[in-house]
Scaffold this active site. Structure first.
Site, PDB file in Angstrom:
ATOM      1  CB  CYS A   1     -18.397  -0.777   9.077  1.00  0.00           C
ATOM      2  SG  CYS A   1     -17.249  -1.533  10.242  1.00  0.00           S
TER       3      CYS A   1
ATOM      4  CB  CYS B   1      -0.923  -0.010   1.221  1.00  0.00           C
ATOM      5  SG  CYS B   1      -2.056   1.389   1.229  1.00  0.00           S
TER       6      CYS B   1
ATOM      7  CB  CYS C   1      -0.997   0.030   8.257  1.00  0.00           C
ATOM      8  SG  CYS C   1      -1.737  -1.250   7.212  1.00  0.00           S
TER       9      CYS C   1
ATOM     10  CB  CYS D   1     -18.507  -5.749   5.305  1.00  0.00           C
ATOM     11  SG  CYS D   1     -17.628  -4.279   5.906  1.00  0.00           S
TER      12      CYS D   1
ATOM     13  CB  CYS E   1     -15.415  -7.703   6.417  1.00  0.00           C
ATOM     14  SG  CYS E   1     -14.707  -6.072   6.137  1.00  0.00           S
TER      15      CYS E   1
ATOM     16  CB  CYS F   1      -1.805   4.009   8.053  1.00  0.00           C
ATOM     17  SG  CYS F   1      -2.861   4.599   6.701  1.00  0.00           S
TER      18      CYS F   1
ATOM     19  NE  ARG G   1     -17.427  -6.096  13.731  1.00  0.00           N
ATOM     20  CZ  ARG G   1     -17.705  -5.526  12.575  1.00  0.00           C
ATOM     21  NH1 ARG G   1     -16.776  -4.899  11.912  1.00  0.00           N
ATOM     22  NH2 ARG G   1     -18.914  -5.615  12.057  1.00  0.00           N
TER      23      ARG G   1
HETATM   24  N1  SAM Z   1      -6.697   0.286   2.984  1.00  0.00           N
HETATM   25  C1  SAM Z   1      -7.998   0.578   3.411  1.00  0.00           C
HETATM   26  C2  SAM Z   1      -8.076   1.766   4.349  1.00  0.00           C
HETATM   27  O1  SAM Z   1      -7.133   2.002   5.069  1.00  0.00           O
HETATM   28  O2  SAM Z   1      -9.106   2.443   4.340  1.00  0.00           O
HETATM   29  C3  SAM Z   1      -8.724  -0.599   4.062  1.00  0.00           C
HETATM   30  C4  SAM Z   1      -7.947  -1.568   4.930  1.00  0.00           C
HETATM   31  S1  SAM Z   1      -7.253  -0.897   6.431  1.00  0.00           S
HETATM   32  C5  SAM Z   1      -6.153  -2.184   6.916  1.00  0.00           C
HETATM   33  C6  SAM Z   1      -8.611  -0.961   7.555  1.00  0.00           C
HETATM   34  C7  SAM Z   1      -8.393  -0.519   8.974  1.00  0.00           C
HETATM   35  O3  SAM Z   1      -7.659  -1.505   9.695  1.00  0.00           O
HETATM   36  C8  SAM Z   1      -7.617   0.742   9.241  1.00  0.00           C
HETATM   37  O4  SAM Z   1      -8.364   1.904   9.033  1.00  0.00           O
HETATM   38  C9  SAM Z   1      -7.259   0.587  10.703  1.00  0.00           C
HETATM   39  O5  SAM Z   1      -8.247   1.165  11.527  1.00  0.00           O
HETATM   40  C10 SAM Z   1      -7.227  -0.939  10.908  1.00  0.00           C
HETATM   41  N2  SAM Z   1      -5.859  -1.397  11.199  1.00  0.00           N
HETATM   42  C11 SAM Z   1      -4.846  -1.545  10.331  1.00  0.00           C
HETATM   43  N3  SAM Z   1      -3.740  -1.958  10.950  1.00  0.00           N
HETATM   44  C12 SAM Z   1      -4.039  -2.066  12.268  1.00  0.00           C
HETATM   45  C13 SAM Z   1      -3.302  -2.444  13.430  1.00  0.00           C
HETATM   46  N4  SAM Z   1      -2.005  -2.749  13.354  1.00  0.00           N
HETATM   47  N5  SAM Z   1      -3.938  -2.461  14.619  1.00  0.00           N
HETATM   48  C14 SAM Z   1      -5.249  -2.131  14.697  1.00  0.00           C
HETATM   49  N6  SAM Z   1      -6.000  -1.775  13.640  1.00  0.00           N
HETATM   50  C15 SAM Z   1      -5.407  -1.733  12.445  1.00  0.00           C
HETATM   51  C1  DTB Z   2     -11.312  -2.604  11.330  1.00  0.00           C
HETATM   52  O1  DTB Z   2     -11.659  -1.586  11.948  1.00  0.00           O
HETATM   53  N1  DTB Z   2     -10.430  -3.486  11.782  1.00  0.00           N
HETATM   54  C2  DTB Z   2     -10.192  -4.521  10.786  1.00  0.00           C
HETATM   55  C3  DTB Z   2     -11.216  -4.161   9.673  1.00  0.00           C
HETATM   56  N2  DTB Z   2     -11.748  -2.925  10.123  1.00  0.00           N
HETATM   57  C4  DTB Z   2     -10.789  -4.133   8.279  1.00  0.00           C
HETATM   58  C5  DTB Z   2      -8.772  -4.611  10.360  1.00  0.00           C
HETATM   59  C6  DTB Z   2      -7.789  -4.849  11.490  1.00  0.00           C
HETATM   60  C7  DTB Z   2      -6.458  -5.037  10.904  1.00  0.00           C
HETATM   61  C8  DTB Z   2      -5.416  -5.428  11.920  1.00  0.00           C
HETATM   62  C9  DTB Z   2      -4.063  -5.568  11.314  1.00  0.00           C
HETATM   63  C10 DTB Z   2      -3.950  -6.648  10.271  1.00  0.00           C
HETATM   64  O2  DTB Z   2      -4.418  -7.789  10.491  1.00  0.00           O
HETATM   65  O3  DTB Z   2      -3.337  -6.390   9.224  1.00  0.00           O
HETATM   66 FE1  SF4 Z   3      -2.894   1.239   3.323  1.00  0.00          FE
HETATM   67 FE2  SF4 Z   3      -2.841   0.128   5.715  1.00  0.00          FE
HETATM   68 FE3  SF4 Z   3      -3.328   2.725   5.509  1.00  0.00          FE
HETATM   69 FE4  SF4 Z   3      -5.179   0.933   4.633  1.00  0.00          FE
HETATM   70  S1  SF4 Z   3      -4.497   1.235   6.732  1.00  0.00           S
HETATM   71  S2  SF4 Z   3      -4.494   2.790   3.585  1.00  0.00           S
HETATM   72  S3  SF4 Z   3      -3.825  -0.705   3.906  1.00  0.00           S
HETATM   73  S4  SF4 Z   3      -1.426   1.677   4.942  1.00  0.00           S
END
Ligand code: SAM
Ligand code: DTB
Ligand code: SF4
Length: 345
Positions: A197, A62, A69, A137, A106, A66, A269
C-alpha cells in the site's frame, strides 16, 4: 468481470514518462475524467468501494521530522506520546470496525522503524485481527527484510509505506530519511510476499510537475502498489506545513484520475483529507477512479467523516462496499454488505 474484458486491456506499464503524465494533467477536465473512468471500468465495478479502518496503535513521540505530521515529537501539535496499545484493546477496536462494515483493519505506529522487540507484539495483534476475518494492514515505518518476513509469517496482508511526494520535492518535507530508504522498505515488503500500500500526499505546496513526479515514481515501481492512498494534506497547527495554500480541488481530482490511468489494477484510495471535502468533491473522486476509502471517525490522530455521513454518501451515490476474499477462500462480502446495509436501513 469476464476474462475477455481483462484480456482486451493493455498490459501494465512501468515505463511512464514525466511528459506523458504532464500531458494527462493538461487535458480538459471532462476528457481526463472520461479516460480515467474508462480505465476504471476495464478492471473494476465502479459501484464498489473498498473500506479500511485505521487505528493508531502507537501514537506520537516520533523522532522523524516529516513536515506534515502531527505525531513528530519536535512539533508542538498537542498530540501526546503514548505507549503501544495492548493486543486486547486493539482487538476491541477491530471488532467495532468489523461490525461497522470495514473489510480491512490498518494498524499505524509513529515509529521511524520498529525495534525488533516490538515485532512479536505487533505480530500478536495481526494474528488476532486476522482471526476475526478482517484483512490486515500495518504501517510501522521502515522495515528490515527480517522484520517484513516476521510480519508476513504472522499473517499480515498489506504493508503501508508511502513515497509521500516527488523525489525532487522530498528534501523540502523530510530530512531524517532518504527516498531510497522508502524504496528499500517497499522491496523488503514485496520480497516477503506481502501486498504493498503506497501513495503520497498532495497539497503540500508542491508544483503540478511534482504531483506528476509522485505519480511517476509510484507507477514506475517494480510492481504497482496494490493500494495507492492519495492523501490531501490535513493541516495541523504546529506542523511546518500548517498554513500552506489550499490545493485547487479539481487538481486533486486530476491527481486521482491520473493515478487510476497509470496504475489501472490498483485500488486508488481517497485517503486523508475527506473530512473537509464536500460530498460533491468526493463523488468526483469516485467518478475519476477512486475505489477505496478510510472508514471510521478517526484516521490516526485527526478526524475523518463519521460513518453515518459515509453510509449516507454511499446510499446517495449507489456505491457499495467491495467484496473481499479472505485467505481461507471464503468470500465475506456478504458480511460486509450486511453490516453496512443494516446501518443504512
Ligand atoms: N510512521 C510511519 C511512517 O511514516 O512510515 C507510519 C505512519 S505515517 C503517519 C503514515 C502516512 O500518513 C505518512 O507517510 C503520510 O503519507 C500520512 N500522513 C501523515 N500525516 C498526514 C497529514 N497531516 N495529512 C495527510 N497525510 C498524512
Ligand atoms: C495513508 O496513506 N494515510 C493514512 C494511512 N496511510 C496510515 C494516514 C493519514 C494520517 C493523517 C493524519 C493523522 O490522522 O494523524
Ligand atoms: Fe513519524 Fe509521522 Fe513521519 Fe511517520 S509520518 S515517520 S509518524 S513523523
Amino acid at each position: 468481470m469476464s476474462a475477455s474484458v481483462i484480456s482486451a486491456a493493455p498490459p501494465l506499464r512501468h515505463d511512464w514518462q514525466q511528459a506523458e503524465l504532464l500531458a494527462l494533467f493538461e487535458l480538459p477536465f471532462p476528457e481526463l475524467l472520461h479516460r480515467a473512468a474508462s480505465v476504471h471500468r476495464q478492471h473494476f465495478d465502479p459501484a464498489e468501494v473498498q473500506v479500511s479502518t485505521l487505528l493508531s496503535v502507537k501514537t506520537g513521540g516520533c523522532p522523524e521530522d516529516c513536515a506534515y505530521c502531527p505525531q513528530a515529537q519536535r512539533y508542538h501539535t498537542g498530540v501526546d506520546a503514548q505507549k503501544l496499545m495492548s493486543t486486547e484493546a486493539v482487538l476491541e477496536k477491530a471488532k467495532q470496525a468489523k461490525a461497522a462494515g470495514a473489510s480491512r483493519f490498518c494498524m499505524g505506529a509513529a515509529w521511524r522503524s520498529p525495534k525488533d522487540r516490538d515485532i512479536p507484539k505487533v505480530a500478536a495483534m495481526i494474528r488476532e485481527v486476522k482471526a476475526l476475518g478482517l484483512e490486515t494492514c500495518a504501517t510501522l515505518g521502515m522495515l528490515s527484510g527480517g522484520q517484513a518476513d516476521a510480519l508476513k509469517a504472522a499473517g499480515l496482508d498489506y504493508y503501508n509505506h508511502n513515497l509521500d511526494t516527488a523525489p525532487d520535492f522530498y528534501g523540502e518535507i523530510i530530512h531524517t530519511r532518504e527516498y531510497q530508504d522508502r524504496m528499500d522498505t517497499l522491496e523488503h515488503v514485496r520480497d516477503a510476499g506481502m501486498k504493498t500500500c503506497c501513495g503520497g500526499i498532495v497539497g503540500m505546496g508542491e508544483s503540478r510537475a511534482q504531483r506528476a513526479g509522485l505519480l511517476l515514481a509510484l507507477a514506475n515501481l517494480p510492481a504497482h502498489p496494490d493500494s495507492v492512498p492519495i492523501n490531501r494534506l490535513v493541516q495541523v497547527e504546529g506542523t511546518p506545513l500548517h498554513g500552506t495554500a489550499e490545493l485547487d480541488p479539481f487538481e486533486f481530482v486530476r491527481t486521482i484520475a491520473i493515478a487510476r490511468i497509470t496504475m489501472p489494477h490498483s485500488m486508488v484510495r481517497l485517503s486523508a483529507g475527506r473530512e473537509s471535502m464536500s460530498d460533491e468533491l468526493q463523488a468526483l473522486c469516485f467518478a475519476a477512479g477512486a475505489n477505496s476509502i478510510f472508514y471510521g471517525e478517526k484516521l490516526l490522530t485527526t478526524g475523518n467523516p463519521d460513518t453515518e455521513r459515509d453510509l449516507a454518501l454511499f446510499a446517495r451515490l449507489g456505491l457499495r462496499p467491495m467484496a473481499v476474499e479472505v485467505r481461507s477462500g471464503t468470500v465475506h462480502a456478504d458480511i460486509v454488505e450486511t453490516a453496512v446495509c443494516e446501518q443504512v436501513a
